[in-house]
Design a protein around this motif. Sequence first.
Motif, PDB file in Angstrom:
ATOM      1  N   GLU A  48       3.976   1.392  13.277  1.00 25.56           N
ATOM      2  CA  GLU A  48       3.836  -0.124  13.180  1.00 25.56           C
ATOM      3  C   GLU A  48       3.545  -0.562  12.000  1.00 25.56           C
ATOM      4  OE1 GLU A  48       0.299  -0.706  15.685  1.00 25.56           O
ATOM      5  OE2 GLU A  48       0.976   0.365  17.275  1.00 25.56           O
ATOM      6  N   VAL A  49       3.541  -0.197  10.973  1.00 22.21           N
ATOM      7  CA  VAL A  49       3.530  -0.880   9.671  1.00 22.21           C
ATOM      8  C   VAL A  49       4.500   0.592   8.321  1.00 22.21           C
ATOM      9  CG1 VAL A  49       1.345   0.811   8.548  1.00 22.21           C
ATOM     10  CG2 VAL A  49       1.837  -0.955   7.537  1.00 22.21           C
ATOM     11  N   ARG A  69       3.772  -6.007   8.222  1.00 28.32           N
ATOM     12  CA  ARG A  69       3.501  -5.419  10.002  1.00 28.32           C
ATOM     13  C   ARG A  69       4.002  -6.242  10.865  1.00 28.32           C
ATOM     14  NH1 ARG A  69      -0.711  -2.083  11.192  1.00 28.32           N
ATOM     15  NH2 ARG A  69      -2.158  -1.417   8.812  1.00 28.32           N
TER      16      ARG A  69
END
Length: 111
Positions: A48-49, A69
């Motif tokens: 996710e990042v 993000r």
Amino acid sequence: MNSFSPFPGAGPEVVAFQRAELGVILSLYGRMVAAGEWRDYGISNLREVAIFSVFRRTAENPLYRIEKRPKLRNRQGLYAVIGMEGQVLKRGHDLRAVLRVLERKLIRAVE
């Protein structure tokens, strides 16, 4: 999209910085190294990042984390600069604008 999977069907996609984004970050990094403020960095590409961590010394916790993000693209912004204590120093949609919070520290270091 800003994520990739090296092998189709090989598992979850991860978020990564694109070449242009890395160019902007590494330009600031090079100036901070020349000023004697930063000495090392690390890059993490997670589900996710994507995180670019900056260190004063290799064995320390990062001074700053520059995060990307994609899920926050339509909310607070895709990019964020996070301080050593976990505080969000700046968040936004434009990477160069977000990194200005760190460039101010470069100006102070040079004076």
